[in-house]
Design an enzyme around this catalytic site. Structure first.
Site, mmCIF file in Angstrom:
data_model
loop_
_atom_site.group_PDB
_atom_site.id
_atom_site.type_symbol
_atom_site.label_atom_id
_atom_site.label_comp_id
_atom_site.label_asym_id
_atom_site.label_seq_id
_atom_site.Cartn_x
_atom_site.Cartn_y
_atom_site.Cartn_z
ATOM 1 N N THR A 199 0.750 -1.292 0.109
ATOM 2 C CA THR A 199 -0.138 0.011 -0.070
ATOM 3 C C THR A 199 0.946 1.210 -0.007
ATOM 4 O OG1 THR A 199 -1.549 -1.117 1.346
ATOM 5 C CG2 THR A 199 -1.861 1.119 1.139
ATOM 6 N N ARG A 227 -13.176 -9.022 -0.564
ATOM 7 C CA ARG A 227 -12.824 -8.402 0.676
ATOM 8 C C ARG A 227 -12.424 -6.786 0.262
ATOM 9 N NH1 ARG A 227 -8.016 -6.038 2.324
ATOM 10 N NH2 ARG A 227 -7.830 -6.003 4.862
ATOM 11 N N ASP A 230 -9.206 -1.389 4.650
ATOM 12 C CA ASP A 230 -9.171 -0.013 5.156
ATOM 13 C C ASP A 230 -9.073 0.941 4.202
ATOM 14 O OD1 ASP A 230 -6.530 -0.958 5.188
ATOM 15 O OD2 ASP A 230 -5.893 0.988 6.071
ATOM 16 N N GLY A 251 -0.913 -1.745 6.424
ATOM 17 C CA GLY A 251 -0.972 -2.888 7.066
ATOM 18 C C GLY A 251 -2.538 -3.491 7.175
HETATM 19 N N1 ASP Z 1 -3.975 -1.852 4.290
HETATM 20 C C1 ASP Z 1 -4.310 -2.616 3.210
HETATM 21 C C2 ASP Z 1 -5.424 -3.548 3.492
HETATM 22 O O1 ASP Z 1 -5.787 -4.000 4.637
HETATM 23 C C3 ASP Z 1 -2.906 -3.688 3.103
HETATM 24 C C4 ASP Z 1 -1.618 -3.104 3.239
HETATM 25 O O2 ASP Z 1 -1.570 -2.012 3.595
HETATM 26 O O3 ASP Z 1 -0.667 -3.681 3.203
HETATM 27 O O4 ASP Z 1 -6.059 -3.878 2.374
#
Ligand code: ASP
Length: 343
Positions: A199, A227, A230, A251
């Site tokens: 991300t 799915r 965030d 994350g």
């Molecule tokens: N925040 C992102 C998600 O949950 C994934 C990531 O930042 O690695 O889709």
């Protein structure tokens, strides 16, 4: 079996494409805040990616004077770069091998926002989110509707799955369980791994102190088809307020949704906390909702700036054994900003 477990730990559990090392690291270096009301663009990456993302973002901002143009170009750099396996083209796919993108954008002066979720076959997801914000009266468009909306605005439909992402997905699928019918090849070099960051948040402050931000991602690797994380949820993966500043998250999205992480961070800054303290307190909130930091085995990273140009960065775990980093570009140039590891 051990190799399989290690692979699952790296990719499945954390939902990130990085080996994550839980070693507490303090902020190791300082940086120079840009100063109150001074333009800046921040990305939630270290210097390697910042050098790709921030100079073109700054050039676009300088050319038009519009901070939205700057952050959008920054997001597009990652979306178009197949080396980035967590955003846009070349993003790691869901459990069905389909790349689905989530992105959001928010603009402080109007408090308007736009996002897309579960978007397929369009590389520049953050640009589509900007159009949702600027050219509709809605805040979020998902799935097939987001694809039709993007096509209506002239975005070409393209395959987002690169050969590297397909091989990484195949390796994951073939090593997921001993109780299904997928078997790994005898030749262990068959898979060519490419594991990069997850991300990106790009946050900015314009010439008149206008605050804006975006988050763009292909989401958690191996997620259930459909799915939504965030990143497209305003208040979870992104929030800005023109009086206060901007915040973004990366994350494990589920944790950021249930804590309203980015909104919480901005509200902490509104209450007078520095961006650094506010980032750390959001991570503490995630420990709290999980009943203690010992229960936490995933990563989340928060980045933020306030109207004084002060920057904060904190993560649960470290990135490849180093501090978590953000980077900023100002009229004075580019500088990495080290953050704090909380576990
Ligand atoms: N925040 C992102 C998600 O949950 C994934 C990531 O930042 O690695 O889709």
């Amino acid at each position: 079996m051990a190799a399989r477990r290690e692979f699952m730990h790296t990719l499945g559990l954390f939902g990130l494409s990085l080996p994550v090392i839980s070693k507490a690291l303090a902020r190791q270096q300082s940086y120079t805040p840009s100063g109150a009301g001074q333009p800046l663009i921040l990305c939630s990456r270290d210097e390697y990616w910042a050098k790709k993302v921030l100079p073109p973002a700054w050039a676009a901002f300088s050319a038009s004077g519009n901070i939205l143009d700057g952050i959008e170009v920054g997001g597009n750099v990652c979306e178009l770069d197949p080396e980035d396996t967590s955003v846009g083209y070349g993003g790691l796919p869901d459990e069905n091998g389909i790349v689905t993108l989530d992105a959001s954008m928010m603009y402080g002066p109007t408090h308007k926002c736009g996002s897309v979720a579960a978007l397929e076959n369009i590389k520049k997801a953050c640009s589509v989110a900007r159009l949702v914000m600027e050219r509709t009266d809605h805040a979020m468009i998902v799935g097939a509707g987001a694809l039709s909306f993007a096509k209506a605005h002239g975005f070409p439909e393209e395959n987002l799955l690169t050969e590297q992402s397909r091989l990484t997905w195949l390796e994951w699928k073939e090593n997921l369980s001993n109780e299904d019918d997928w078997l790994p090849p005898a030749d262990k070099d068959y898979y060519k791994k490419l594991r990069k960051r997850g991300t990106i948040n790009v946050l900015g402050m314009g010439n008149e102190g206008e605050v804006a931000g975006l988050t763009t991602t292909s989401g958690l690797f191996g997620k259930i088809h459909g799915r939504v994380g965030d990143s497209p949820i305003i208040g979870a993966g992104l929030y800005v307020d023109n009086e206060v500043g901007a915040a973004g998250a990366t994350g494990r999205g589920e944790e950021l949704i249930r804590t309203c992480g980015s909104f919480l961070l901005v509200e902490k800054m509104r209450a007078g906390k520095s961006p650094q303290v506010a980032c750390e307190e959001v991570i503490e909130r995630i420990f709290y909702v999980n009943k203690g930091k010992d229960q936490v085995n995933f990563n989340v990273k928060m980045v933020a700036f306030n109207k004084d140009g002060d920057v904060g960065v904190a993560s649960i775990m470290s990135e490849e054994g180093t501090s978590p980093y953000a980077s900023i570009i100002t009229a004075q140039g580019l500088q990495p900003v080290p953050g704090k590891v909380m576990k």
